[in-house]
Design an enzyme around this catalytic site. Structure first.
Site, mmCIF file in Angstrom:
data_model
loop_
_atom_site.group_PDB
_atom_site.id
_atom_site.type_symbol
_atom_site.label_atom_id
_atom_site.label_comp_id
_atom_site.label_asym_id
_atom_site.label_seq_id
_atom_site.Cartn_x
_atom_site.Cartn_y
_atom_site.Cartn_z
ATOM 1 N N ASP A 1 36.869 -3.041 -8.161
ATOM 2 C CA ASP A 1 36.625 -2.255 -6.935
ATOM 3 C C ASP A 1 36.065 -3.034 -5.745
ATOM 4 O O ASP A 1 35.220 -2.514 -4.998
ATOM 5 C CB ASP A 1 35.698 -1.063 -7.250
ATOM 6 C CG ASP A 1 36.300 -0.097 -8.264
ATOM 7 O OD1 ASP A 1 37.438 -0.333 -8.709
ATOM 8 O OD2 ASP A 1 35.622 0.890 -8.615
ATOM 9 N N LYS B 1 42.304 3.537 -10.072
ATOM 10 C CA LYS B 1 41.642 4.353 -11.097
ATOM 11 C C LYS B 1 40.939 5.540 -10.452
ATOM 12 O O LYS B 1 40.196 5.376 -9.481
ATOM 13 C CB LYS B 1 40.670 3.505 -11.925
ATOM 14 C CG LYS B 1 39.567 2.844 -11.113
ATOM 15 C CD LYS B 1 38.692 2.001 -12.035
ATOM 16 C CE LYS B 1 37.491 1.429 -11.342
ATOM 17 N NZ LYS B 1 36.607 2.363 -10.665
ATOM 18 N N CYS C 1 30.678 1.389 -11.636
ATOM 19 C CA CYS C 1 32.032 1.140 -12.145
ATOM 20 C C CYS C 1 32.121 -0.069 -13.071
ATOM 21 O O CYS C 1 32.946 -0.084 -13.986
ATOM 22 C CB CYS C 1 33.006 1.026 -10.985
ATOM 23 S SG CYS C 1 33.259 2.625 -10.180
HETATM 24 N N1 TIU Z 1 33.058 1.233 -7.831
HETATM 25 C C1 TIU Z 1 31.933 1.929 -7.973
HETATM 26 O O1 TIU Z 1 30.952 1.447 -8.513
HETATM 27 N N2 TIU Z 1 31.917 3.220 -7.438
HETATM 28 C C2 TIU Z 1 30.775 3.837 -6.959
HETATM 29 O O2 TIU Z 1 30.834 4.972 -6.495
HETATM 30 N N3 TIU Z 1 29.608 3.107 -6.996
HETATM 31 C C3 TIU Z 1 28.410 3.437 -6.478
HETATM 32 O O3 TIU Z 1 27.431 2.713 -6.728
HETATM 33 N N4 TIU Z 1 28.293 4.517 -5.709
#
Ligand code: TIU
Length: 220
Positions: A24, A129, A162
């Site tokens: 991500d 995802k 994530c």
């Molecule tokens: N990629 C991921 O970690 N999504 C989130 O929403 N992370 C947060 O820390 N908000």
């Protein structure tokens, strides 16, 4: 097989069966005006790991080992996004609403693209995802099994959301998981530190953790 110095004990790196997963590293989390920003976070902390993550990707590309990129991304009609996820929290903008980089966490929008310095190259798997974990509703496990991947090296954001969710999902599917500690970051430094301790505790209940320099020193 190469033993990489790591916590809680050396990690057996198996060339040919090991893939890098970059979680991500998309503008939605790393740049101002994205989803992370809408949740009230200081996004500058996350941008700081881009150079180390680029070095890690370069190490894998140099050796022609697989690199997988994920994005947290929903279909434009949000049919893959539970209403609870849209409702959650008290954000300035919700998932699917239009921010400075287009609709938040929606496939194809400018904010949903991986940051320029880490852009995927031809032949690398890119997984969209709908969840925090990389296996939920993605078919990634089958893709990894098809190419005999048994070991996963992790980088990306955020460490406790994530990245940790994906590592735990991978652990339950039998993968040997190594997190590169300076190629992952959280909006909350204390959560990153706690996550690393959770991973390595109890003899590596989730996996192993090591700095990028240890991996670079041990591998070609
Ligand atoms: N990629 C991921 O970690 N999504 C989130 O929403 N992370 C947060 O820390 N908000």
């Amino acid at each position: 097989m190469t033993a990489i110095p790591a916590r809680p004990y050396p990690y057996d790196f198996v060339p040919g069966h090991t893939a890098l997963v970059v979680i991500d590293m998309q503008r939605d989390f790393i740049e101002t005006g994205g989803f992370g920003d809408s949740l009230g976070n200081d996004v500058a902390r996350l941008e700081a790991i881009v150079p180390a993550t680029a070095r890690l990707i370069a190490l894998f590309r140099r050796n022609r080992w697989p690199v997988i990129h994920t994005r947290e991304a929903h279909k434009p009609d949000l049919s893959d996004c539970p209403p609870s996820k849209i409702r959650r929290g008290n954000p300035s903008l919700h998932i699917g609403e239009v921010g400075a980089m287009g609709r938040l966490l929606v496939m194809g929008e400018p904010g949903n693209q991986i940051v320029d310095d880490l852009r995927p190259v031809e032949g690398e798997i890119v997984i969209d995802k709908p969840g925090k974990g990389m296996f939920w509703a993605t078919g990634l496990h089958e893709q990894l099994q098809a190419v005999a991947i048994t070991h996963l090296v992790f980088a990306g954001v955020t460490t406790e959301v994530c990245v940790q969710t994906s590592m735990r999902e991978a652990n339950d599917r039998g993968y040997e998981c190594l997190l590169i500690e300076d190629a992952t970051e959280s909006y909350f430094p204390e959560f990153k530190a706690a996550t690393i301790e959770m991973i390595v505790a109890q003899g590596g209940i989730v996996g192993w953790v090591t700095p990028l320099s240890a991996l670079e020193a041990a591998l070609p």
